[in-house]
Motif scaffolding. Structure first.
Motif, mmCIF file in Angstrom:
data_model
loop_
_atom_site.group_PDB
_atom_site.id
_atom_site.type_symbol
_atom_site.label_atom_id
_atom_site.label_comp_id
_atom_site.label_asym_id
_atom_site.label_seq_id
_atom_site.Cartn_x
_atom_site.Cartn_y
_atom_site.Cartn_z
ATOM 1 N N LEU A 81 0.612 -1.181 -0.248
ATOM 2 C CA LEU A 81 0.028 0.100 -0.055
ATOM 3 C C LEU A 81 0.861 1.247 0.027
ATOM 4 N N ALA A 82 2.046 1.154 0.656
ATOM 5 C CA ALA A 82 2.854 2.252 0.776
ATOM 6 C C ALA A 82 3.408 2.485 -0.736
ATOM 7 N N ALA A 83 4.138 1.574 -1.245
ATOM 8 C CA ALA A 83 4.403 1.752 -2.739
ATOM 9 C C ALA A 83 3.459 2.160 -3.728
ATOM 10 N N LEU A 84 2.162 1.628 -3.595
ATOM 11 C CA LEU A 84 0.986 2.028 -4.218
ATOM 12 C C LEU A 84 0.695 3.477 -4.505
ATOM 13 N N ASP A 85 0.352 3.995 -2.935
ATOM 14 C CA ASP A 85 0.159 5.146 -2.624
ATOM 15 C C ASP A 85 1.101 6.105 -3.262
ATOM 16 N N THR A 86 2.460 5.909 -2.932
ATOM 17 C CA THR A 86 3.594 6.736 -3.626
ATOM 18 C C THR A 86 3.253 6.940 -5.244
ATOM 19 N N ALA A 87 3.092 5.969 -5.806
ATOM 20 C CA ALA A 87 2.994 5.996 -7.186
ATOM 21 C C ALA A 87 1.525 6.995 -7.446
ATOM 22 N N LEU A 88 0.758 6.663 -6.680
ATOM 23 C CA LEU A 88 -0.800 7.274 -7.134
ATOM 24 C C LEU A 88 -0.507 8.665 -6.799
ATOM 25 N N GLU A 89 0.283 9.232 -6.105
ATOM 26 C CA GLU A 89 0.459 10.711 -5.711
ATOM 27 C C GLU A 89 1.210 11.304 -6.961
ATOM 28 N N GLU A 90 2.170 10.605 -7.490
ATOM 29 C CA GLU A 90 2.755 10.864 -8.774
ATOM 30 C C GLU A 90 1.632 10.916 -9.789
ATOM 31 N N ILE A 91 1.062 9.948 -10.033
ATOM 32 C CA ILE A 91 0.185 9.938 -11.150
ATOM 33 C C ILE A 91 -1.043 11.272 -10.987
ATOM 34 N N ALA A 92 -1.551 11.352 -9.822
ATOM 35 C CA ALA A 92 -2.540 12.272 -9.449
ATOM 36 C C ALA A 92 -2.023 13.816 -9.664
ATOM 37 N N ALA A 93 -0.732 13.899 -9.595
ATOM 38 C CA ALA A 93 0.007 15.322 -9.707
ATOM 39 C C ALA A 93 -0.046 15.487 -11.259
ATOM 40 N N ARG A 94 0.406 14.534 -11.980
ATOM 41 C CA ARG A 94 0.235 14.518 -13.578
ATOM 42 C C ARG A 94 -1.064 14.749 -14.102
#
Length: 386
Positions: free
Chosen positions: A130-143
């Protein structure tokens, strides 16, 4: 395993999934709604309206440990709000028609079936996943310029697994409409009716008499070619009429979704249709998924619904068809809580998680989370079986 370090690889579109890695993770969530054919169906139906990504989580030895389908999609967040917020926003939209529409990044797909699109291997470290996924989601959400990140929809067991990690990362949990499930311990609808108490059996018989008096007829379709032939844009408008009346409508599925669903799953999809002479006035889609039968989406002509108890009889006819296919369990769908409780269904909660990405969203949810995502009234309980 708390110190495990995982990393995420993101691909765009189901066609780009590394099948060998994906297949290993999917074994723990063997549902038709995580089948690449279903993913492709959704992606094709919403082409041009949303962006679809798939995230695979790997451990330090490059073994796949989890997989999630993700979509970036504009939604009307007001549809989940309480009636007060809906009334206020409805008035303001005469001036600001796009008020309440927000680009949202979902862990899940824009198809409301009460299903999660997250699979985690049983030997994985959930916290690290979940930590790895959420970090990726933050980057995608910003883009993507997303206002919200939403993980949907999880049953109680899934929520227990997600709560600690997602709460620690700034998410809050809210309730989706419950899923109504029926244990399929009857051979057919007459067998089901025989097990009802007299009060509820009399209710069914009364509706059935109205239906017979209407002169309508029922056709259960399992042949893909026949379903494709009868499911025209005019018939699809009956589905749109149901969505228009719904209090919760995150998406409106185009006719192409249903046509593609039949093409991809010709042996699993069914259509129960009610005819007035040669015109379909109600229908319900069904789908077999292993030993589970799913009610999908329905359409109703409300101009004739009242006199024939059309919706009730449509659900009864779908139940008969489902029971005759021998499932272990039937998922009767979300919403229409009182009616489905009177069918004898068991309500199973569904939850989603929300985290704001922009300052305005953070402020709004900090002070008004329960206005936008109110608690749901408990589903009534009835003792319908003898």
């Amino acid at each position: 395993m708390g110190g495990a370090r995982y990393h995420v690889r993101v691909v765009e579109g189901a066609a780009e999934l590394p099948i060998a890695d994906w297949s290993r993770v999917r074994e723990v969530a063997a549902t038709v709604f995580m089948d690449p054919r279903f993913l492709a169906t959704v992606e094709r139906a919403f082409r041009g309206h949303g962006r679809f990504l798939h995230a695979l989580v790997y451990d330090e030895s490059e073994r796949p440990q989890a997989w999630a389908s993700i979509c970036s999609f504009p939604v009307d967040v007001v549809t989940l709000a309480g009636r007060g917020i809906q009334a206020v926003v409805g008035g303001v939209r005469a001036i600001l028609p796009r008020l309440g529409l927000a680009r949202t990044l979902f862990v899940g797909l824009p198809v409301s079936l009460g299903q999660s699109h997250l699979a985690i291997s049983p030997d994985a470290d959930p916290e690290a996943v979940l930590a790895a996924l959420d970090t990726a989601l933050e980057e995608i959400a910003a883009r993507e310029g997303a206002w919200l990140v939403v993980w949907k929809e999880f049953d109680p067991a899934g929520a227990v697994r997600l709560d600690p990690s997602l709460f620690a990362r700034g998410y809050r949990r809210a309730a989706s409409p419950v899923m109504h499930e029926l244990e399929a311990r009857f051979a057919d609808f007459p067998g089901y009716c025989a097990a009802l108490t007299s009060h509820y059996r009399n209710d069914v018989r009364r509706s059935e008499r109205k239906f017979r008096a209407s002169g309508f007829r029922v056709v259960h379709m399992h042949d893909a070619e026949q379903i494709r032939r009868v499911y025209t844009p005019d018939v699809h408008r009956l589905y749109e009429a149901v969505v228009a009346r719904s209090t919760v409508k995150l998406e409106v599925l185009p006719v192409e979704f249903f046509r593609e669903l039949v093409r991809q799953f010709p042996d699993l999809v069914s259509l129960t249709a009610i005819y007035d002479r040669d015109r379909i006035v109600a229908f319900n889609w069904g789908m077999m998924d292993g030993r589970v039968h799913h009610y999908l989406f329905c359409g109703v002509d409300y101009a004739v619904a009242r006199d024939a108890d059309l919706y009730f009889n449509l659900m009864y006819q779908q139940l008969d068809d489902a029971l005759r296919r021998g499932p272990e369990r039937i998922e009767v769908g979300q919403t229409a809580d009182a009616f489905k409780a009177r069918l004898g269904c068991r309500p199973t909660p569904r939850y989603f998680y929300v985290k704001p990405c922009r300052l305005a969203a953070r402020v709004a949810l900090r002070h008004g989370f329960r206005l936008f995502f109110p608690d749901r009234a408990p589903v009534p309980a009835y003792a319908v079986f003898r």
